[in-house]
Enzyme design. Sequence first.
Site, PDB file in Angstrom:
ATOM      1  N   GLU A   1      -2.768  -3.960   3.785  1.00 54.01           N
ATOM      2  CA  GLU A   1      -1.499  -3.331   4.094  1.00 54.01           C
ATOM      3  C   GLU A   1      -1.669  -2.145   5.028  1.00 54.01           C
ATOM      4  O   GLU A   1      -2.658  -1.420   4.963  1.00 54.01           O
ATOM      5  CB  GLU A   1      -0.837  -2.853   2.803  1.00 54.01           C
ATOM      6  CG  GLU A   1      -0.191  -4.017   2.097  1.00 54.01           C
ATOM      7  CD  GLU A   1      -0.171  -3.864   0.623  1.00 54.01           C
ATOM      8  OE1 GLU A   1      -1.221  -3.509   0.058  1.00 54.01           O
ATOM      9  OE2 GLU A   1       0.890  -4.104   0.039  1.00 54.01           O
TER      10      GLU A   1
ATOM     11  N   CYS B   1      -0.548   4.695   8.142  1.00 58.49           N
ATOM     12  CA  CYS B   1      -1.534   4.736   7.066  1.00 58.49           C
ATOM     13  C   CYS B   1      -2.264   3.405   7.083  1.00 58.49           C
ATOM     14  O   CYS B   1      -1.655   2.350   6.935  1.00 58.49           O
ATOM     15  CB  CYS B   1      -0.816   4.946   5.729  1.00 58.49           C
ATOM     16  SG  CYS B   1      -1.929   4.887   4.317  1.00 58.49           S
TER      17      CYS B   1
ATOM     18  N   CYS C   1     -10.441  -2.589  -3.256  1.00 63.95           N
ATOM     19  CA  CYS C   1     -11.309  -1.416  -3.392  1.00 63.95           C
ATOM     20  C   CYS C   1     -12.147  -1.569  -4.654  1.00 63.95           C
ATOM     21  O   CYS C   1     -11.680  -2.087  -5.660  1.00 63.95           O
ATOM     22  CB  CYS C   1     -10.483  -0.138  -3.477  1.00 63.95           C
ATOM     23  SG  CYS C   1     -11.484   1.363  -3.493  1.00 63.95           S
TER      24      CYS C   1
ATOM     25  N   CYS D   1     -10.277   3.552  -9.487  1.00 65.25           N
ATOM     26  CA  CYS D   1      -9.556   4.692 -10.056  1.00 65.25           C
ATOM     27  C   CYS D   1      -8.419   4.157 -10.923  1.00 65.25           C
ATOM     28  O   CYS D   1      -7.733   3.210 -10.544  1.00 65.25           O
ATOM     29  CB  CYS D   1      -9.007   5.578  -8.939  1.00 65.25           C
ATOM     30  SG  CYS D   1     -10.290   6.143  -7.823  1.00 65.25           S
TER      31      CYS D   1
ATOM     32  N   CYS E   1      -4.597   3.819  -9.636  1.00 67.99           N
ATOM     33  CA  CYS E   1      -4.349   3.251  -8.302  1.00 67.99           C
ATOM     34  C   CYS E   1      -4.168   1.741  -8.370  1.00 67.99           C
ATOM     35  O   CYS E   1      -5.005   1.032  -8.931  1.00 67.99           O
ATOM     36  CB  CYS E   1      -5.527   3.603  -7.391  1.00 67.99           C
ATOM     37  SG  CYS E   1      -5.424   2.830  -5.765  1.00 67.99           S
TER      38      CYS E   1
ATOM     39  N   CYS F   1       1.474   6.063  -1.699  1.00 69.58           N
ATOM     40  CA  CYS F   1       0.063   6.233  -2.073  1.00 69.58           C
ATOM     41  C   CYS F   1      -0.245   5.496  -3.367  1.00 69.58           C
ATOM     42  O   CYS F   1       0.469   5.641  -4.354  1.00 69.58           O
ATOM     43  CB  CYS F   1      -0.250   7.700  -2.351  1.00 69.58           C
ATOM     44  SG  CYS F   1      -0.301   8.727  -0.934  1.00 69.58           S
TER      45      CYS F   1
END
Length: 377
Positions: free
Chosen positions: A96, A134, A141, A145, A148, A364
Amino acid sequence: MTTLSKLELLGLNNQELTELVVSFGEPRFRAAQLFDALYRQRLASLEQISTLPKSLRSRLSSLGYSTGFPGTAASFLSQDGTVRYLVSFSDGQSVETVWMPEGDGVEDTEELLPGAPASPSAPSSATNRRGTICLSSQSGCAVNCRFCMTALLGLQRNLSPGEILGQVLLVLNHQQIVIGRDRINLVFMGQGEPFLNYDNFIRAVQLLVQGAGIPESRMTVSTSGIVPRIADFGREPIRPHLAISLNASNDVLREGIMPINRKWNLDTLIGAARDFPLRSRERLTFEYVLLSGVNDAPENAREVIALLRGIRAKVNLISLNPGPGIPFQTPTTAAVELFQQTLIDAGIPAYLRRPRGLDIYAACGQLKRTTQLVALP
Ligand code: SAH
Ligand code: SF4
Protein backbone atom coordinates in the site's frame (compact mmCIF):
# COMPACT_ATOMS: atom_id res chain seq x y z
CA MET A 1 9.79 -14.60 -11.58
CA THR A 2 13.18 -13.48 -10.35
CA THR A 3 14.63 -13.53 -13.85
CA LEU A 4 11.72 -11.42 -14.98
CA SER A 5 12.26 -8.80 -12.31
CA LYS A 6 15.92 -8.54 -13.31
CA LEU A 7 14.74 -7.17 -16.63
CA GLU A 8 12.93 -4.27 -15.05
CA LEU A 9 14.67 -0.97 -15.70
CA LEU A 10 13.26 0.95 -12.74
CA GLY A 11 15.82 0.81 -9.96
CA LEU A 12 18.88 0.87 -12.22
CA ASN A 13 21.24 3.81 -11.75
CA ASN A 14 23.10 5.78 -14.40
CA GLN A 15 26.07 3.46 -14.39
CA GLU A 16 23.98 0.33 -14.77
CA LEU A 17 21.90 1.87 -17.54
CA THR A 18 25.13 2.85 -19.27
CA GLU A 19 26.42 -0.73 -19.09
CA LEU A 20 23.12 -1.92 -20.50
CA VAL A 21 23.01 0.41 -23.50
CA VAL A 22 26.71 -0.11 -24.24
CA SER A 23 26.12 -3.88 -24.22
CA PHE A 24 23.53 -3.23 -26.93
CA GLY A 25 26.15 -1.35 -28.97
CA GLU A 26 24.41 1.98 -28.36
CA PRO A 27 26.15 5.27 -27.50
CA ARG A 28 26.42 6.14 -23.81
CA PHE A 29 24.10 9.16 -24.02
CA ARG A 30 21.21 6.73 -24.49
CA ALA A 31 21.61 5.89 -20.79
CA ALA A 32 21.05 9.52 -19.80
CA GLN A 33 17.94 9.60 -21.98
CA LEU A 34 16.67 6.44 -20.37
CA PHE A 35 17.42 7.76 -16.87
CA ASP A 36 15.55 10.97 -17.62
CA ALA A 37 12.60 9.14 -19.16
CA LEU A 38 12.22 6.74 -16.24
CA TYR A 39 12.75 8.96 -13.22
CA ARG A 40 12.06 12.55 -14.27
CA GLN A 41 9.45 12.07 -16.99
CA ARG A 42 8.03 9.00 -15.22
CA LEU A 43 7.17 7.21 -18.47
CA ALA A 44 5.52 3.93 -17.59
CA SER A 45 6.11 1.99 -20.81
CA LEU A 46 9.01 1.58 -23.24
CA GLU A 47 6.77 2.68 -26.13
CA GLN A 48 6.40 6.11 -24.50
CA ILE A 49 10.17 6.73 -24.43
CA SER A 50 10.29 8.50 -27.76
CA THR A 51 13.81 9.85 -27.22
CA LEU A 52 15.09 6.32 -27.82
CA PRO A 53 15.16 4.95 -31.38
CA LYS A 54 12.31 2.58 -32.09
CA SER A 55 14.77 -0.20 -32.93
CA LEU A 56 16.30 -0.05 -29.45
CA ARG A 57 12.90 -0.01 -27.78
CA SER A 58 11.72 -3.06 -29.68
CA ARG A 59 14.98 -4.86 -29.02
CA LEU A 60 14.64 -4.18 -25.31
CA SER A 61 11.07 -5.40 -25.17
CA SER A 62 11.70 -8.47 -27.33
CA LEU A 63 14.39 -9.48 -24.82
CA GLY A 64 11.83 -9.17 -22.00
CA TYR A 65 12.80 -5.75 -20.66
CA SER A 66 10.12 -3.46 -19.30
CA THR A 67 10.21 -0.21 -17.36
CA GLY A 68 9.03 -2.13 -14.30
CA PHE A 69 6.43 0.46 -13.36
CA PRO A 70 4.07 -1.00 -10.78
CA GLY A 71 0.33 -1.15 -11.39
CA THR A 72 -2.64 -0.10 -9.29
CA ALA A 73 -4.82 -3.02 -8.24
CA ALA A 74 -7.28 -0.76 -6.42
CA SER A 75 -7.54 2.67 -4.85
CA PHE A 76 -9.73 4.04 -2.09
CA LEU A 77 -10.62 7.69 -1.55
CA SER A 78 -11.18 8.97 1.97
CA GLN A 79 -13.55 11.72 3.01
CA ASP A 80 -10.49 13.80 3.96
CA GLY A 81 -8.97 13.52 0.47
CA THR A 82 -6.46 10.83 1.36
CA VAL A 83 -6.06 8.09 -1.25
CA ARG A 84 -4.91 4.58 -0.40
CA TYR A 85 -3.43 2.76 -3.40
CA LEU A 86 -3.06 -0.98 -3.54
CA VAL A 87 0.06 -1.19 -5.69
CA SER A 88 0.89 -4.47 -7.42
CA PHE A 89 4.17 -5.82 -8.74
CA SER A 90 5.10 -8.24 -11.53
CA ASP A 91 4.99 -11.35 -9.30
CA GLY A 92 1.51 -10.52 -8.02
CA GLN A 93 2.73 -9.25 -4.64
CA SER A 94 1.17 -5.98 -3.52
CA VAL A 95 1.71 -3.22 -0.96
CA GLU A 96 0.00 0.00 0.00
CA THR A 97 0.98 3.55 -0.76
CA VAL A 98 -0.92 6.52 0.63
CA TRP A 99 -1.37 10.00 -0.83
CA MET A 100 -2.24 12.69 1.68
CA PRO A 101 -3.03 15.99 -0.05
CA GLU A 102 -2.30 19.44 1.38
CA GLY A 103 -0.67 18.29 4.60
CA ASP A 104 2.98 19.19 4.78
CA GLY A 105 3.96 15.69 5.80
CA VAL A 106 5.32 15.12 9.21
CA GLU A 107 5.19 18.83 9.95
CA ASP A 108 1.69 19.80 8.88
CA THR A 109 -0.07 16.70 10.10
CA GLU A 110 0.96 17.72 13.57
CA GLU A 111 -1.11 20.08 15.60
CA LEU A 112 0.41 22.37 18.15
CA LEU A 113 -1.43 23.15 21.32
CA PRO A 114 -3.39 26.43 21.23
CA GLY A 115 -1.10 29.32 21.99
CA ALA A 116 2.03 27.59 20.71
CA PRO A 117 3.85 29.26 17.81
CA ALA A 118 2.47 28.38 14.38
CA SER A 119 4.66 26.24 12.15
CA PRO A 120 6.64 28.37 9.70
CA SER A 121 5.30 26.90 6.50
CA ALA A 122 3.71 29.67 4.47
CA PRO A 123 3.35 28.33 0.92
CA SER A 124 5.58 30.06 -1.59
CA SER A 125 3.93 31.50 -4.67
CA ALA A 126 5.74 28.97 -6.85
CA THR A 127 4.00 26.20 -4.99
CA ASN A 128 0.82 24.90 -6.44
CA ARG A 129 -0.01 21.71 -4.65
CA ARG A 130 1.24 20.07 -1.52
CA GLY A 131 1.03 16.55 -0.37
CA THR A 132 2.74 13.65 1.34
CA ILE A 133 3.29 10.17 -0.01
CA CYS A 134 3.59 7.38 2.55
CA LEU A 135 5.38 4.44 0.97
CA SER A 136 6.14 0.84 1.78
CA SER A 137 9.60 -0.73 1.91
CA GLN A 138 8.56 -4.36 2.36
CA SER A 139 5.44 -6.36 1.65
CA GLY A 140 4.19 -7.10 5.17
CA CYS A 141 6.55 -6.86 8.13
CA ALA A 142 8.42 -9.27 10.38
CA VAL A 143 8.81 -6.99 13.39
CA ASN A 144 5.43 -7.95 14.84
CA CYS A 145 4.50 -4.91 16.89
CA ARG A 146 1.31 -5.76 18.74
CA PHE A 147 -0.60 -2.58 17.82
CA CYS A 148 0.10 -2.69 14.07
CA MET A 149 -2.12 -4.28 11.43
CA THR A 150 0.75 -4.74 8.99
CA ALA A 151 2.29 -7.15 11.50
CA LEU A 152 -0.67 -9.47 10.95
CA LEU A 153 0.52 -10.08 7.37
CA GLY A 154 3.92 -11.35 8.45
CA LEU A 155 6.82 -10.60 6.12
CA GLN A 156 5.99 -11.47 2.52
CA ARG A 157 9.17 -10.17 0.95
CA ASN A 158 11.53 -7.23 0.55
CA LEU A 159 10.76 -4.71 -2.16
CA SER A 160 13.38 -3.97 -4.80
CA PRO A 161 14.64 -0.39 -5.21
CA GLY A 162 12.44 -0.03 -8.31
CA GLU A 163 9.40 -1.27 -6.41
CA ILE A 164 10.03 1.20 -3.59
CA LEU A 165 10.49 4.24 -5.80
CA GLY A 166 7.92 3.03 -8.34
CA GLN A 167 5.23 3.66 -5.73
CA VAL A 168 6.23 7.33 -5.65
CA LEU A 169 6.30 7.68 -9.44
CA LEU A 170 2.90 6.02 -9.72
CA VAL A 171 1.29 8.39 -7.22
CA LEU A 172 3.00 11.45 -8.73
CA ASN A 173 1.63 10.48 -12.15
CA HIS A 174 -1.81 9.71 -10.84
CA GLN A 175 -1.99 13.01 -8.95
CA GLN A 176 -0.37 14.89 -11.87
CA ILE A 177 2.31 16.36 -9.64
CA VAL A 178 4.96 18.61 -11.16
CA ILE A 179 8.24 18.39 -9.26
CA GLY A 180 9.70 21.87 -8.86
CA ARG A 181 6.27 23.46 -8.78
CA ASP A 182 4.45 21.32 -6.23
CA ARG A 183 5.78 20.56 -2.76
CA ILE A 184 5.92 16.88 -2.03
CA ASN A 185 7.04 15.07 1.12
CA LEU A 186 7.90 11.40 1.29
CA VAL A 187 7.56 9.35 4.44
CA PHE A 188 8.87 5.79 4.55
CA MET A 189 6.18 4.78 7.02
CA GLY A 190 4.01 2.35 5.09
CA GLN A 191 4.26 -1.41 5.19
CA GLY A 192 7.53 -2.84 6.40
CA GLU A 193 10.65 -1.95 8.31
CA PRO A 194 12.89 0.09 5.98
CA PHE A 195 16.05 -0.71 7.97
CA LEU A 196 15.48 -4.45 7.42
CA ASN A 197 15.62 -3.78 3.67
CA TYR A 198 18.36 -1.23 4.05
CA ASP A 199 20.32 -1.38 0.78
CA ASN A 200 17.22 -1.30 -1.40
CA PHE A 201 15.76 1.54 0.66
CA ILE A 202 18.95 3.62 0.35
CA ARG A 203 19.20 3.02 -3.37
CA ALA A 204 15.57 4.07 -3.82
CA VAL A 205 16.31 7.28 -1.90
CA GLN A 206 19.32 8.03 -4.11
CA LEU A 207 17.30 7.58 -7.30
CA LEU A 208 14.41 9.64 -5.97
CA VAL A 209 16.82 12.47 -5.21
CA GLN A 210 19.01 12.25 -8.31
CA GLY A 211 16.44 11.05 -10.79
CA ALA A 212 13.01 12.24 -9.70
CA GLY A 213 14.33 15.49 -8.20
CA ILE A 214 12.78 15.15 -4.76
CA PRO A 215 15.11 16.65 -2.14
CA GLU A 216 16.16 14.38 0.71
CA SER A 217 15.23 17.18 3.12
CA ARG A 218 11.61 16.43 2.23
CA MET A 219 11.90 12.77 3.18
CA THR A 220 11.57 11.04 6.56
CA VAL A 221 12.23 7.38 7.32
CA SER A 222 10.80 5.69 10.37
CA THR A 223 12.42 2.70 12.07
CA SER A 224 11.21 0.49 14.87
CA GLY A 225 14.79 0.56 16.18
CA ILE A 226 17.18 -1.59 14.12
CA VAL A 227 20.14 -0.21 16.03
CA PRO A 228 23.14 -1.15 13.82
CA ARG A 229 21.38 0.38 10.85
CA ILE A 230 20.80 3.66 12.67
CA ALA A 231 24.57 4.04 12.84
CA ASP A 232 24.99 3.10 9.16
CA PHE A 233 22.26 5.54 8.22
CA GLY A 234 24.04 8.37 10.01
CA ARG A 235 27.01 7.85 7.68
CA GLU A 236 25.02 8.05 4.44
CA PRO A 237 25.98 11.03 2.28
CA ILE A 238 22.37 11.27 1.05
CA ARG A 239 19.81 10.59 3.73
CA PRO A 240 16.28 11.50 4.78
CA HIS A 241 15.40 12.67 8.29
CA LEU A 242 15.17 9.97 10.93
CA ALA A 243 12.17 9.04 13.05
CA ILE A 244 12.35 6.34 15.71
CA SER A 245 9.24 4.47 16.88
CA LEU A 246 9.69 4.65 20.64
CA ASN A 247 6.13 3.77 21.69
CA ALA A 248 6.98 2.93 25.30
CA SER A 249 8.74 4.60 28.18
CA ASN A 250 10.51 1.61 29.76
CA ASP A 251 11.83 -1.80 28.71
CA VAL A 252 9.09 -3.89 30.31
CA LEU A 253 6.40 -1.96 28.48
CA ARG A 254 8.29 -1.84 25.20
CA GLU A 255 9.04 -5.57 25.23
CA GLY A 256 5.36 -6.21 25.75
CA ILE A 257 4.29 -4.32 22.63
CA MET A 258 7.43 -4.42 20.43
CA PRO A 259 9.28 -7.77 20.47
CA ILE A 260 12.25 -6.09 18.74
CA ASN A 261 13.07 -4.56 22.13
CA ARG A 262 14.42 -7.94 23.24
CA LYS A 263 17.11 -7.64 20.62
CA TRP A 264 17.86 -3.95 21.08
CA ASN A 265 16.64 -2.53 24.35
CA LEU A 266 15.98 1.11 25.21
CA ASP A 267 19.48 1.69 26.50
CA THR A 268 20.99 0.56 23.19
CA LEU A 269 18.36 2.38 21.14
CA ILE A 270 18.66 5.67 23.00
CA GLY A 271 22.45 5.32 22.86
CA ALA A 272 22.28 5.08 19.05
CA ALA A 273 19.96 8.10 19.01
CA ARG A 274 22.42 10.09 21.12
CA ASP A 275 25.28 9.19 18.79
CA PHE A 276 23.33 10.00 15.66
CA PRO A 277 25.04 12.80 13.69
CA LEU A 278 22.30 15.39 13.27
CA ARG A 279 22.79 18.12 10.69
CA SER A 280 22.47 21.74 11.71
CA ARG A 281 18.91 22.63 12.72
CA GLU A 282 17.89 18.99 12.34
CA ARG A 283 15.97 17.15 15.06
CA LEU A 284 15.37 13.48 15.64
CA THR A 285 11.72 12.50 15.73
CA PHE A 286 10.43 9.99 18.24
CA GLU A 287 7.03 8.49 17.47
CA TYR A 288 4.88 7.36 20.33
CA VAL A 289 1.66 5.45 19.69
CA LEU A 290 -0.63 6.05 22.66
CA LEU A 291 -2.49 2.94 23.85
CA SER A 292 -5.19 3.53 26.43
CA GLY A 293 -4.24 2.36 29.91
CA VAL A 294 -0.98 0.85 28.62
CA ASN A 295 1.52 3.64 27.93
CA ASP A 296 -0.48 6.87 28.17
CA ALA A 297 -0.19 7.85 31.86
CA PRO A 298 1.62 11.04 32.99
CA GLU A 299 4.18 8.73 34.62
CA ASN A 300 5.00 7.34 31.16
CA ALA A 301 5.43 10.89 29.87
CA ARG A 302 7.89 11.58 32.71
CA GLU A 303 9.86 8.46 31.79
CA VAL A 304 9.99 9.62 28.15
CA ILE A 305 11.30 12.99 29.32
CA ALA A 306 14.08 11.26 31.25
CA LEU A 307 14.97 9.03 28.28
CA LEU A 308 15.22 11.90 25.83
CA ARG A 309 17.13 14.31 28.08
CA GLY A 310 19.95 15.94 26.13
CA ILE A 311 18.81 14.70 22.69
CA ARG A 312 17.77 17.30 20.10
CA ALA A 313 14.40 15.69 19.55
CA LYS A 314 10.72 16.16 19.09
CA VAL A 315 7.94 13.70 19.82
CA ASN A 316 5.08 12.83 17.50
CA LEU A 317 2.20 11.42 19.47
CA ILE A 318 -0.12 9.09 17.55
CA SER A 319 -3.38 8.07 19.13
CA LEU A 320 -3.88 4.38 18.36
CA ASN A 321 -5.65 3.83 15.07
CA PRO A 322 -7.87 0.85 15.76
CA GLY A 323 -8.46 -2.16 13.57
CA PRO A 324 -9.64 -5.76 13.63
CA GLY A 325 -7.21 -8.00 15.50
CA ILE A 326 -5.60 -5.15 17.44
CA PRO A 327 -6.09 -5.75 21.19
CA PHE A 328 -5.72 -2.12 22.32
CA GLN A 329 -7.90 0.93 22.67
CA THR A 330 -7.56 4.52 21.57
CA PRO A 331 -6.91 6.82 24.55
CA THR A 332 -9.22 9.66 25.52
CA THR A 333 -8.51 13.15 24.21
CA ALA A 334 -7.88 14.27 27.79
CA ALA A 335 -5.20 11.60 28.29
CA VAL A 336 -3.53 12.53 24.99
CA GLU A 337 -3.51 16.24 25.80
CA LEU A 338 -2.15 15.68 29.29
CA PHE A 339 0.63 13.51 27.87
CA GLN A 340 1.46 16.14 25.28
CA GLN A 341 1.39 18.98 27.80
CA THR A 342 3.67 17.07 30.19
CA LEU A 343 6.31 16.76 27.45
CA ILE A 344 5.93 20.38 26.38
CA ASP A 345 6.27 21.60 29.97
CA ALA A 346 9.60 19.75 30.13
CA GLY A 347 10.79 21.56 27.00
CA ILE A 348 10.24 18.70 24.55
CA PRO A 349 8.36 19.76 21.40
CA ALA A 350 5.42 17.37 21.16
CA TYR A 351 2.88 17.16 18.37
CA LEU A 352 -0.28 15.20 17.77
CA ARG A 353 -0.33 13.31 14.50
CA ARG A 354 -3.75 13.74 12.99
CA PRO A 355 -4.96 10.44 11.52
CA ARG A 356 -5.46 10.55 7.75
CA GLY A 357 -7.80 8.28 5.83
CA LEU A 358 -9.07 6.41 8.87
CA ASP A 359 -12.29 5.52 7.04
CA ILE A 360 -10.36 3.69 4.29
CA TYR A 361 -7.77 2.00 6.53
CA ALA A 362 -5.02 4.28 5.29
CA ALA A 363 -3.84 5.66 8.65
CA CYS A 364 -0.63 4.65 10.48
CA GLY A 365 -0.60 0.98 11.37
CA GLN A 366 -3.67 0.15 9.30
CA LEU A 367 -1.97 -0.96 6.09
CA LYS A 368 -2.98 -4.53 5.58
CA ARG A 369 -4.19 -4.69 1.98
CA THR A 370 -7.77 -4.34 3.11
CA THR A 371 -9.97 -4.45 0.04
CA GLN A 372 -13.27 -4.71 1.83
CA LEU A 373 -14.05 -1.67 3.89
CA VAL A 374 -15.81 -2.56 7.08
CA ALA A 375 -17.05 -0.11 9.70
CA LEU A 376 -14.61 0.59 12.50
CA PRO A 377 -15.73 -0.25 16.04
N1 SAH B 1 8.12 0.00 10.43
C1 SAH B 1 8.45 1.35 10.68
C2 SAH B 1 7.70 2.31 9.79
C3 SAH B 1 6.24 1.99 9.51
S1 SAH B 1 5.14 2.14 10.86
C4 SAH B 1 8.23 1.70 12.13
O1 SAH B 1 7.63 0.92 12.84
O2 SAH B 1 8.70 2.75 12.55
C5 SAH B 1 4.91 3.90 10.99
C6 SAH B 1 4.42 4.36 12.35
O3 SAH B 1 3.09 3.91 12.60
C7 SAH B 1 5.27 3.84 13.50
O4 SAH B 1 5.70 4.89 14.32
C8 SAH B 1 4.32 2.94 14.26
O5 SAH B 1 4.64 2.93 15.62
C9 SAH B 1 2.98 3.57 13.96
N2 SAH B 1 1.84 2.65 14.13
C10 SAH B 1 1.81 1.33 13.92
N3 SAH B 1 0.59 0.83 14.18
C11 SAH B 1 -0.18 1.87 14.57
C12 SAH B 1 -1.56 2.01 14.96
N4 SAH B 1 -2.38 0.96 14.99
N5 SAH B 1 -2.01 3.23 15.29
C13 SAH B 1 -1.19 4.30 15.23
N6 SAH B 1 0.09 4.25 14.86
C14 SAH B 1 0.61 3.04 14.53
FE1 SF4 C 1 6.47 -3.38 11.25
FE2 SF4 C 1 6.45 -0.77 11.87
FE3 SF4 C 1 4.19 -2.23 11.99
FE4 SF4 C 1 6.14 -2.60 13.78
S1 SF4 C 1 4.93 -0.72 13.50
S2 SF4 C 1 5.01 -4.22 12.71
S3 SF4 C 1 7.95 -2.30 12.53
S4 SF4 C 1 5.37 -1.77 10.17
